[in-house]
Scaffold this motif. Structure first.
Motif, mmCIF file in Angstrom:
data_model
loop_
_atom_site.group_PDB
_atom_site.id
_atom_site.type_symbol
_atom_site.label_atom_id
_atom_site.label_comp_id
_atom_site.label_asym_id
_atom_site.label_seq_id
_atom_site.Cartn_x
_atom_site.Cartn_y
_atom_site.Cartn_z
ATOM 1 N N ASP A 159 0.248 16.706 -0.987
ATOM 2 C CA ASP A 159 1.531 16.015 -0.898
ATOM 3 C C ASP A 159 2.249 16.213 0.435
ATOM 4 N N ILE A 160 2.374 17.453 0.873
ATOM 5 C CA ILE A 160 3.151 17.729 2.090
ATOM 6 C C ILE A 160 2.473 17.156 3.333
ATOM 7 N N PRO A 161 1.162 17.394 3.541
ATOM 8 C CA PRO A 161 0.535 16.787 4.715
ATOM 9 C C PRO A 161 0.599 15.259 4.686
ATOM 10 N N ALA A 162 0.441 14.669 3.503
ATOM 11 C CA ALA A 162 0.505 13.213 3.397
ATOM 12 C C ALA A 162 1.882 12.699 3.792
ATOM 13 N N TRP A 208 0.852 -1.175 0.000
ATOM 14 C CA TRP A 208 0.000 0.000 0.000
ATOM 15 C C TRP A 208 0.886 1.223 0.000
ATOM 16 N N ASP A 209 0.679 2.084 -0.972
ATOM 17 C CA ASP A 209 1.394 3.350 -1.013
ATOM 18 C C ASP A 209 0.526 4.381 -0.297
ATOM 19 N N ALA A 210 0.620 4.354 1.030
ATOM 20 C CA ALA A 210 -0.224 5.198 1.874
ATOM 21 C C ALA A 210 -0.044 6.678 1.544
ATOM 22 N N GLU A 211 1.188 7.079 1.332
ATOM 23 C CA GLU A 211 1.454 8.490 1.070
ATOM 24 C C GLU A 211 0.756 8.954 -0.206
ATOM 25 N N SER A 212 0.798 8.132 -1.234
ATOM 26 C CA SER A 212 0.164 8.486 -2.501
ATOM 27 C C SER A 212 -1.354 8.594 -2.346
ATOM 28 N N ASP A 213 -1.966 7.630 -1.648
ATOM 29 C CA ASP A 213 -3.408 7.663 -1.447
ATOM 30 C C ASP A 213 -3.815 8.858 -0.586
ATOM 31 N N LEU A 214 -3.056 9.129 0.477
ATOM 32 C CA LEU A 214 -3.366 10.272 1.330
ATOM 33 C C LEU A 214 -3.181 11.593 0.595
ATOM 34 N N ALA A 215 -2.175 11.656 -0.280
ATOM 35 C CA ALA A 215 -1.903 12.897 -1.015
ATOM 36 C C ALA A 215 -3.094 13.308 -1.875
ATOM 37 N N ARG A 216 -3.842 12.362 -2.361
ATOM 38 C CA ARG A 216 -5.026 12.681 -3.167
ATOM 39 C C ARG A 216 -6.088 13.395 -2.341
ATOM 40 N N VAL A 217 -6.076 13.145 -1.029
ATOM 41 C CA VAL A 217 -7.087 13.719 -0.149
ATOM 42 C C VAL A 217 -6.599 15.002 0.523
ATOM 43 N N VAL A 218 -5.371 14.962 1.064
ATOM 44 C CA VAL A 218 -4.899 16.086 1.872
ATOM 45 C C VAL A 218 -3.759 16.873 1.242
#
Length: 151
Positions: free
Chosen positions: A135-138, A123-133
């Motif tokens: 790049d930097i917050p992810a 799971w690329d958690a950072e990539s999935d989170l970046a779509r929501v919040v």
């Protein structure tokens, strides 16, 4: 009294978000959904510290939030003292650490599948989170809140 009866289940929102993320990952990794589909109708309970969520495997290998009163076929427990390892696993992308920290009990066949998926799904958690919040917050969330290096 079941071991998890005294602990609260995850909120419906948190469980839904987690299942949605897991199902997206299973959608990208057809081999994983196929392995899970062989165990359709069975329930997996994930206990994180003092809270838990129960998930039922659908015919297509996707997961659905299950009623907490259902007796799980497999229970994966990550003790409260080891919850911090989740961020280490995400940061170092070494799921073997998480599998080693968890206690897995129940149906041997399903337990093996779940342990194998925990080791091999990426799971690329950072990539999935970046779509929501963004790049930097992810990046900060995945790194456990540490400030990002400048440069």
């Amino acid at each position: 009294m079941p071991i998890h009866a005294a602990f609260p289940p995850l909120t419906t929102l948190a469980a839904s978000v987690g299942v949605t993320a897991l199902n997206r990952l299973l959608g990208r990794e057809a081999w994983a959904a196929q392995r899970l589909s062989r165990h359709s109708g069975k329930t997996v309970r994930l206990a994180l510290g003092q809270t838990f969520v129960s998930l039922t495997i659908a015919n297509n290998g996707q997961m659905q939030v299950a009623d907490t009163s259902i007796v799980p076929d497999v229970t994966l427990t990550l003790p409260a003292g080891r919850l911090g390892q989740i961020f280490d696993v995400l940061r170092h992308k070494d799921p073997e650490q998480l599998v080693e920290a968890m206690h897995i009990q129940g149906d041997a066949g399903l337990a093996n599948v779940v342990a194998d998926l925990a080791r091999n799904l990426r799971w690329d958690a950072e990539s999935d989170l970046a779509r929501v919040v963004g790049d930097i917050p992810a990046a900060r969330l995945v790194s456990g809140g540490a400030p990002l290096p400048k440069g």
